[in-house]
Design a protein around this motif. Structure first.
Motif, mmCIF file in Angstrom:
data_model
loop_
_atom_site.group_PDB
_atom_site.id
_atom_site.type_symbol
_atom_site.label_atom_id
_atom_site.label_comp_id
_atom_site.label_asym_id
_atom_site.label_seq_id
_atom_site.Cartn_x
_atom_site.Cartn_y
_atom_site.Cartn_z
ATOM 1 N N PRO A 53 0.803 -1.217 0.000
ATOM 2 C CA PRO A 53 0.000 0.000 0.000
ATOM 3 C C PRO A 53 0.835 1.265 0.000
ATOM 4 C CG PRO A 53 -0.057 -1.035 2.159
ATOM 5 C CD PRO A 53 0.613 -1.997 1.249
ATOM 6 N N ASN A 54 2.098 1.171 0.405
ATOM 7 C CA ASN A 54 2.956 2.352 0.445
ATOM 8 C C ASN A 54 3.792 2.527 -0.821
ATOM 9 O OD1 ASN A 54 2.208 2.992 3.161
ATOM 10 N ND2 ASN A 54 3.494 1.275 3.828
ATOM 11 N N GLN A 55 3.662 1.588 -1.734
ATOM 12 C CA GLN A 55 4.461 1.636 -2.956
ATOM 13 C C GLN A 55 3.661 2.280 -4.067
ATOM 14 O OE1 GLN A 55 5.454 -2.187 -4.501
ATOM 15 N NE2 GLN A 55 6.705 -1.405 -6.168
ATOM 16 N N GLU A 56 4.278 3.169 -4.813
ATOM 17 C CA GLU A 56 3.602 3.764 -5.953
ATOM 18 C C GLU A 56 3.405 2.715 -7.026
ATOM 19 O OE1 GLU A 56 5.658 7.135 -7.408
ATOM 20 O OE2 GLU A 56 4.821 8.471 -5.905
ATOM 21 N N GLY A 57 2.419 2.943 -7.920
ATOM 22 C CA GLY A 57 2.225 2.048 -9.048
ATOM 23 C C GLY A 57 3.479 1.966 -9.870
ATOM 24 N N ALA B 204 -9.487 -1.599 -6.292
ATOM 25 C CA ALA B 204 -9.305 -2.879 -5.604
ATOM 26 C C ALA B 204 -8.006 -2.905 -4.821
ATOM 27 C CB ALA B 204 -9.335 -4.023 -6.605
ATOM 28 N N ALA B 205 -6.956 -2.244 -5.325
ATOM 29 C CA ALA B 205 -5.680 -2.216 -4.614
ATOM 30 C C ALA B 205 -5.823 -1.519 -3.276
ATOM 31 C CB ALA B 205 -4.618 -1.529 -5.474
ATOM 32 N N SER B 206 -6.525 -0.392 -3.247
ATOM 33 C CA SER B 206 -6.744 0.334 -1.995
ATOM 34 C C SER B 206 -7.586 -0.485 -1.026
ATOM 35 C CB SER B 206 -7.431 1.671 -2.285
ATOM 36 O OG SER B 206 -6.647 2.461 -3.144
ATOM 37 N N PHE B 207 -8.606 -1.150 -1.566
ATOM 38 C CA PHE B 207 -9.485 -1.949 -0.728
ATOM 39 C C PHE B 207 -8.721 -3.104 -0.070
ATOM 40 C CE2 PHE B 207 -12.344 -5.664 -0.423
ATOM 41 C CZ PHE B 207 -13.240 -5.181 0.518
ATOM 42 N N ASN C 233 -7.613 -3.698 4.014
ATOM 43 C CA ASN C 233 -8.192 -4.807 4.778
ATOM 44 C C ASN C 233 -7.199 -5.915 5.106
ATOM 45 O OD1 ASN C 233 -11.389 -4.520 4.964
ATOM 46 N ND2 ASN C 233 -10.736 -3.670 3.002
ATOM 47 N N VAL C 234 -6.232 -6.173 4.231
ATOM 48 C CA VAL C 234 -5.280 -7.264 4.471
ATOM 49 C C VAL C 234 -3.888 -6.828 4.035
ATOM 50 C CG1 VAL C 234 -6.879 -9.207 4.417
ATOM 51 C CG2 VAL C 234 -6.046 -8.264 2.278
ATOM 52 N N ALA C 235 -3.455 -5.675 4.479
ATOM 53 C CA ALA C 235 -2.204 -5.082 4.004
ATOM 54 C C ALA C 235 -1.023 -6.007 4.251
ATOM 55 C CB ALA C 235 -1.971 -3.750 4.706
ATOM 56 N N ASP D 265 -22.228 -0.198 -7.622
ATOM 57 C CA ASP D 265 -21.292 0.398 -8.566
ATOM 58 C C ASP D 265 -20.001 -0.397 -8.723
ATOM 59 O OD1 ASP D 265 -22.757 2.811 -9.339
ATOM 60 O OD2 ASP D 265 -22.519 3.405 -7.249
ATOM 61 N N SER D 266 -19.687 -1.271 -7.785
ATOM 62 C CA SER D 266 -18.491 -2.118 -7.873
ATOM 63 C C SER D 266 -18.599 -3.194 -6.800
ATOM 64 C CB SER D 266 -17.215 -1.298 -7.666
ATOM 65 O OG SER D 266 -17.047 -0.961 -6.302
ATOM 66 N N PRO D 267 -17.772 -4.252 -6.855
ATOM 67 C CA PRO D 267 -17.787 -5.267 -5.801
ATOM 68 C C PRO D 267 -17.463 -4.695 -4.422
ATOM 69 C CG PRO D 267 -16.642 -6.097 -7.739
ATOM 70 C CD PRO D 267 -16.909 -4.646 -7.995
ATOM 71 N N VAL D 268 -16.594 -3.676 -4.388
ATOM 72 C CA VAL D 268 -16.216 -3.067 -3.119
ATOM 73 C C VAL D 268 -17.400 -2.371 -2.464
ATOM 74 C CG1 VAL D 268 -14.734 -1.298 -2.081
ATOM 75 C CG2 VAL D 268 -13.820 -2.802 -3.847
ATOM 76 N N GLU D 269 -18.359 -1.884 -3.280
ATOM 77 C CA GLU D 269 -19.498 -1.115 -2.776
ATOM 78 C C GLU D 269 -20.795 -1.912 -2.744
ATOM 79 O OE1 GLU D 269 -18.464 3.123 -4.770
ATOM 80 O OE2 GLU D 269 -18.053 1.335 -5.956
#
Length: 555
Positions: free
Chosen positions: A20-24, A34-37, A41-43, A246-250
């Motif tokens: 999560p701390n690495q830039e693309g 999805a990456a943020s989600f 949740n499971v960093a 609107d998405s699986p996350v939502e």
């Protein structure tokens, strides 16, 4: 589901998550939602999902998302074909249509869709897709309802134009939604399901229209048809707004654990979910990518016959010597054949893990049908073979959803996916504009020009399939060379087209053979299990298919 330090024996989707701390890795920090989600949740850990857990969440998705998509596409098919139904109930005579005016009413919908595709690409990236699509459904239902009050060519043309403007979002939205919710293996059949609603339209739409045509009223039969289908569409837009996430996350119908599974099971697609960030570099790549224009050419080529037959099909049947009610009833088998070809073709493509050969095979019955309608005389004694030829042509709709799937499954990066879809649907819109123009009421009953052009295009599609397949093989070979240069294995085990059980066996290294590897035969040497790369680390970095060397192109 386990959130653990993954071992080599964990199930299908045990793959590392992005830091999560690495830039693309494309250098600008842009990532998929999805990456943020997953990072939240499971960093820093891996998720292992069993085939049973994947199947359970898939059933939930199919139960909630799929019925909404099926209904909306069924209504869209009905709404577009109401013109063809109305034509056999006196619309042409009552409104004084002459020359090519009826053809223009068929084409104007697709001309409006053509105009809308570029802004739609931006809107579909930036806006919540379910809410946006629901609004478009509402507005097209209102437009169809207003057609009942149109009494001239000008009025019909205006309402048909707005119908096209608002319907333009449905197919691109549905391709994007399918990419967002299902694995590549599942996408082909799901796409065929919602596209097959066109077949249901020709079957049940014909029956409903037959019943509506018998209603005794001060309104004309075609006005009742417009009102009936328009009001139903308006009502269902509110159902879609209430229940489509609107998405699986939502998704409200998934709990937190199921959301993790829904996202993680998409990792092997290498296509991401959604970013809601516009990327100009993705737009540039989509425009310069030869694949985009091969999809354009394929969909353009099939949409010319589609536009012509969908507008003039009932009129062609009428030339066989049937009255208006007989014409409507004999259009029902057309829808049944269309339904079988669409879903059956998708199941075959899923089974053999290739779409190109199935698309080419589906061109053969329409070729035979065109020839039959061109050579057989239009008289009562030839009604049966003429209908047989017409029903052979009805196999062609099975091609379009396979092109949708083929294009979407070979494209990654949120903005690039939406831009490629725009190019794809511009081709479809142009083809549907041209299609009705190749048929003219003055050429009845033979419609020779339209049938000749359709025949040539089915042959062209077969040639385009060969060119596209060859190019995808070249791209896979190029990606293999890039991986080798980066110190990775040339061979990728792509489980996105496999069943959950087969994919799980491959992930654990059990019975991984050459037949299940999605690698270039002849271009990539066979590798031992130790040399095989299992991808997924970059799946949610919002990389395009050309940027991500782990992306595997499918045939």
């Amino acid at each position: 589901m386990g959130v653990t330090k993954a071992s080599a024996t964990e199930a299908e989707y045990a793959t590392p998550l992005p830091d999560p701390n690495q830039e693309g890795r494309d250098g600008n920090g842009s990532k998929d939602i999805a990456a943020s989600f997953l990072a939240k949740n499971v960093a820093g850990q891996r998720i292992s999902i069993t085939p049973a857990e994947s199947a359970r969440v898939l059933r939930r998705i199919d139960t909630v998302i799929l019925p909404i998509m099926l209904t909306v596409y069924f209504l869209q098919g009905l709404d577009k074909t109401t013109l063809a139904y109305a034509s056999v109930f006196g619309l042409i005579e009552d409104t004084g249509l002459a020359g090519n005016q009826y053809s223009w009413l068929g084409s104007i919908v697709y001309l409006a869709q053509l105009v809308m595709q570029p802004p739609l690409a931006w809107l579909l990236v930036r806006l919540p897709i379910a809410k946006f699509t629901s609004t478009m459904v509402l507005l097209w239902g209102i437009s169809l309802t207003c057609m009942a009050s149109a009494h001239s060519f000008g009025g019909l043309l205006a309402t048909r134009f707005f119908l096209g403007v608002f319907e333009a979002s449905v197919a691109p939205s549905f391709v994007a939604i399918t990419q967002m919710w299902w694995r590549r293996r599942e996408q082909t059949v799901r796409t065929s399901y919602w596209y097959a609603m066109n077949g249901f339209t020709n079957m049940f739409g014909s029956l409903i229209t037959y019943g509506l045509g018998h209603i005794s009223s001060q309104l004309r039969s075609y006005q009742i048809i417009f009102l009936f289908f328009g009001i139903i569409t308006v009502a269902f837009s509110f159902v879609m707004l209430a229940f489509m996430p609107d998405s699986p996350v939502e998704a409200k119908f998934l709990n937190d654990e199921d959301k993790l599974i829904a996202v993680e099971r998409l990792r092997m697609n290498q296509m991401g979910v959604v970013s809601r960030e516009w990327r100009n570099d993705h737009l540039k790549e989509a425009l310069l990518d030869p694949k985009s224009w091969l999809w354009f050419a394929l969909l353009f080529s099939i949409s010319i016959p589609s536009g012509g037959i969908s507008t003039f099909g009932p009129l062609i049947v009428k030339t066989f010597g049937f009255d208006p009610f007989g014409t409507i009833l004999f259009n029902i088998p057309f829808g049944f054949v269309q339904l079988v070809a669409t879903v059956g073709g998708a199941f075959v493509a899923q089974k053999i893990k290739m779409k190109g050969p199935v698309i080419a095979a589906l061109c053969l019955p329409p070729i035979a049908g065109c020839v039959m309608l061109m050579v057989l005389p239009r008289d009562v004694s030839h009604r049966a073979p003429l209908l047989a030829g017409y029903y052979l042509i009805s196999v062609y709709p099975g091609i379009t959803p396979l092109v949708y799937s083929w294009a979407s499954q070979n494209t990654a990066g949120d903005t690039k996916k939406k831009c490629t879809n725009a190019i794809l649907f511009i081709g479809q819109s142009v083809g549907n504009v041209v299609g009705p123009m190749l048929y003219s009421q003055t050429e009845a009953p033979g419609y020779a020009k339209g049938l000749r052009s359709n025949l040539a295009l089915y042959i062209a599609i077969i040639a385009l399939v060969g060119i596209t397949t060859t190019y995808l093989r070249v791209l896979n070979a190029a990606h293999a060379k890039r991986r080798v240069a980066m110190g990775k294995s040339a061979v990728i085990v792509d489980t996105s087209l496999d069943s959950a059980e087969v994919a799980a066996a491959q992930q654990t290294g059990d019975d991984v053979d050459k037949n299940t590897r999605n690698a270039e035969e002849g271009d990539v040497a066979a590798a031992s299990n130790e040399d095989v790369e299992r991808p997924g680390e970059r799946a949610f970095e919002n990389l395009t298919d050309l940027q991500n060397e782990e992306f595997v192109f499918v045939f």
